[in-house]
Design an enzyme around this catalytic site. Structure first.
Site, PDB file in Angstrom:
ATOM      1  N   HIS A 125       0.837  -1.211   0.000  1.00 19.90           N
ATOM      2  CA  HIS A 125       0.000   0.000   0.000  1.00 19.90           C
ATOM      3  C   HIS A 125       0.872   1.261   0.000  1.00 19.90           C
ATOM      4  O   HIS A 125       0.610   2.212  -0.748  1.00 19.90           O
ATOM      5  CB  HIS A 125      -0.934   0.018   1.219  1.00 19.90           C
ATOM      6  CG  HIS A 125      -1.799   1.246   1.273  1.00 19.90           C
ATOM      7  ND1 HIS A 125      -2.931   1.391   0.511  1.00 19.90           N
ATOM      8  CD2 HIS A 125      -1.652   2.399   1.970  1.00 19.90           C
ATOM      9  CE1 HIS A 125      -3.454   2.580   0.733  1.00 19.90           C
ATOM     10  NE2 HIS A 125      -2.702   3.213   1.630  1.00 19.90           N
ATOM     11  N   TYR A 126       1.907   1.257   0.822  1.00 16.43           N
ATOM     12  CA  TYR A 126       2.826   2.397   0.901  1.00 16.43           C
ATOM     13  C   TYR A 126       3.460   2.666  -0.470  1.00 16.43           C
ATOM     14  O   TYR A 126       3.517   3.810  -0.934  1.00 16.43           O
ATOM     15  CB  TYR A 126       3.902   2.109   1.951  1.00 16.43           C
ATOM     16  CG  TYR A 126       5.085   3.037   1.920  1.00 16.43           C
ATOM     17  CD1 TYR A 126       4.992   4.346   2.395  1.00 16.43           C
ATOM     18  CD2 TYR A 126       6.312   2.618   1.398  1.00 16.43           C
ATOM     19  CE1 TYR A 126       6.071   5.207   2.355  1.00 16.43           C
ATOM     20  CE2 TYR A 126       7.402   3.468   1.359  1.00 16.43           C
ATOM     21  CZ  TYR A 126       7.280   4.760   1.831  1.00 16.43           C
ATOM     22  OH  TYR A 126       8.358   5.617   1.787  1.00 16.43           O
TER      23      TYR A 126
END
Length: 216
Positions: A125-126
Site C-alpha cells: 500500500h505504501y
C-alpha cells in the site's frame, strides 16, 4: 541563496537534510513543520520554519521558496489511511502548490519497489501511494528528481553509493547518504527530470550523480 522548503524536516532524514543545507553557501533551508512546538527545534538551529499540515491546505507554504525537497512520511506505525493522506495526497498537494508558485525544482524522496509494489507484502500500500505521488510529479510540469533508495539505515554515511535508473538488485543505504543525494539533486543540471534508485556502493556520491545525469 535559494530558499529550500523541506517537507518532513522534523523526521530522521529531514533533520539531516536541514543540517547539510545549513552548511552550504547556495541554499537556505526552510523547515515545513506540522506542530507549533516543533518550531523551537529549528529556531535553536537558526532555521526558518513554516507551519502547515500536509492533510490540510498548503498553498501558503511556497512564498519565497525556490525549490522543494519532499521527505515527509506518515511513518511505519500508522494505518493505510494515513499513508494515503500524507505520502500520496499530501505530496500531490505540495507538488500542485509548487507548480502554481513556479518553483524551480521539486526533489522527491521515494522508495525502491514502486514499480512492483505487489512483491513487497506489507509495504504494498505504501509503495502504491508513493508511485501515485511520483507519477503526479513526473506529469506535473515542474523540473524534478525522484530519489528511490533501498532500505534506510541509521548507520554513518560513507558517501559511497551505487546509482541507476533501475538497479535490479536490493540493498541498504544510510539516511546520511540519502540526505546528501537529495541535496545534490537540487542542483539544476543534476538528474533533471529523472528517477533513480540508490544503495550503498563503491562510487562517491558526487561522481555517481554526475555519471547518472549524463543518461538524462
Amino acid at each position: 541563496m535559494e530558499n529550500i522548503l523541506i517537507a518532513g524536516a522534523n523526521g530522521q532524514t529531514g533533520k539531516r537534510i536541514v543540517e547539510i543545507l545549513k552548511n552550504t553557501e547556495n541554499f537556505s533551508p526552510v523547515a515545513l513543520i506540522r506542530k507549533e512546538e516543533q518550531k523551537q527545534i529549528f529556531e535553536d538551529m537558526e532555521v526558518e520554519s513554516i507551519l502547515a499540515d500536509l492533510e490540510e491546505d498548503v498553498s501558503h507554504t511556497m512564498q519565497g521558496i525556490d525549490k522543494v525537497i519532499f521527505a515527509a512520511g506518515s511513518g511505519g506505525h500508522t494505518g493505510p489511511e494515513k499513508t494515503t493522506a500524507v505520502d500520496q495526497d499530501g505530496a500531490i498537494k505540495l507538488i500542485d502548490a509548487a507548480k502554481n508558485a513556479n518553483v524551480k525544482k521539486f526533489v522527491m524522496l521515494s522508495a525502491m519497489g514502486t514499480d512492483t509494489p505487489e512483491k513487497f507484502g506489507d509495504l504494498e500500500h505504501y509503495l502504491k501511494a508513493k508511485k501515485t505521488a511520483d507519477d503526479h510529479l513526473r506529469e506535473g510540469g515542474i523540473p524534478y528528481t525522484i530519489v528511490q533508495p533501498g532500505a534506510l539505515t541509521d548507520d554513518m554515511g560513507l558517501a559511497k553509493v551505487k546509482l541507476a535508473e533501475k538497479l535490479n538488485e536490493q540493498g541498504e543505504i544510510s539516511r546520511d547518504d540519502v540526505a546528501f543525494l537529495l541535496v545534490m539533486s537540487l542542483a539544476d543540471p543534476l538528474a533533471k527530470n529523472m528517477s533513480f534508485e540508490a544503495i550503498e556502493g563503491e562510487e562517491s556520491i558526487k561522481s555517481a550523480m554526475i555519471e547518472l545525469s549524463k543518461l538524462g
